[in-house]
Every structure is written in structure tokens, then in C-alpha cells.
Design a protein around this motif. Structure first.
Motif, PDB file in Angstrom:
ATOM      1  N   ARG A  54     -35.234  13.314  21.705  1.00  0.00           N
ATOM      2  CA  ARG A  54     -35.712  14.728  21.967  1.00  0.00           C
ATOM      3  C   ARG A  54     -34.631  15.582  21.096  1.00  0.00           C
ATOM      4  O   ARG A  54     -33.489  15.381  20.829  1.00  0.00           O
ATOM      5  CB  ARG A  54     -35.074  14.933  23.472  1.00  0.00           C
ATOM      6  N   ARG A  56     -32.898  19.292  20.858  1.00  0.00           N
ATOM      7  CA  ARG A  56     -32.661  20.411  21.366  1.00  0.00           C
ATOM      8  C   ARG A  56     -32.540  21.615  20.223  1.00  0.00           C
ATOM      9  O   ARG A  56     -32.161  21.559  19.466  1.00  0.00           O
ATOM     10  CB  ARG A  56     -31.419  20.365  22.023  1.00  0.00           C
ATOM     11  N   SER A  74     -29.032  23.049  16.269  1.00  0.00           N
ATOM     12  CA  SER A  74     -30.015  22.259  16.878  1.00  0.00           C
ATOM     13  C   SER A  74     -29.457  20.544  16.677  1.00  0.00           C
ATOM     14  O   SER A  74     -29.007  20.417  15.740  1.00  0.00           O
ATOM     15  CB  SER A  74     -31.559  22.349  16.343  1.00  0.00           C
TER      16      SER A  74
END
Length: 96
Positions: A54, A56, A74
Motif C-alpha cells: 500500500r 501512503r 510518501s
């Protein structure tokens, strides 16, 4: 808490193989999951769960010491979503 050695020992017993053979199997499974995630693909083990990566997004945070606003870059990280069978087993306390 179980560690890798405990898991390898149990796999060896349940599979009727030597510790070394079970260790190779467990290591290869972990390597395969890792390499698949590095490529950005997910690993779905039906009933057990899904490993995925994932991302972020970049966000604004706060330095807890100074209170100053900072920009947090990120990041990507592995994530695990438990499957229905695993989830139900843990909730009910049953061994599967």
C-alpha cells in the motif's frame, strides 16, 4: 509467541519431513511472497489472507518536540488483510 524456528519445527512434524526440508520450504515461501510484493503484486492465499503493498500519500505532520509543521514523504509498505477462515478461527479461538 511463535518464531520462525517454532513454525519450521511444526511444519516438519505435520508434513513428516526433516527440519532442514521444512526450513527450505518455509524460507522459499517467504522469499516468494517478498519478491511478489517487491514487484508490486499482491499475494492471495484463499481463506488465510492477502499480502499487498500500500502506498501512503505525502502528508503534513507536526514535529512533536517543536510543534513545527513538517512534510512527510510518501511511503510504501507491506500490508496484510486476514481472510475469512483465519479471521473466524482467531475470533472463535479454534485451531485450523
Amino acid at each position: 509467541m511463535a518464531n520462525k524456528k517454532n513454525i519450521v519445527t511444526e511444519v516438519a512434524k505435520k508434513s513428516h519431513v526433516t527440519f532442514k526440508e521444512a526450513e527450505v520450504i518455509v524460507n522459499n515461501l517467504l522469499i516468494e511472497i517478498t519478491e511478489t510484493l517487491i514487484k508490486g503484486d499482491a499475494v492471495k492465499l484463499t481463506g488465510f489472507g492477502k499480502f499487498e503493498v500500500r502506498k501512503r500519500a505525502e502528508r503534513v505532520g507536526r514535529n512533536i518536540n517543536t510543534g513545527e509543521t513538517i512534510k512527510i514523504k510518501s511511503t510504501i509498505s507491506p500490508f496484510f488483510v486476514p481472510g475469512t477462515i483465519l479471521n473466524n478461527a482467531v475470533k472463535s479461538g479454534q485451531k485450523k
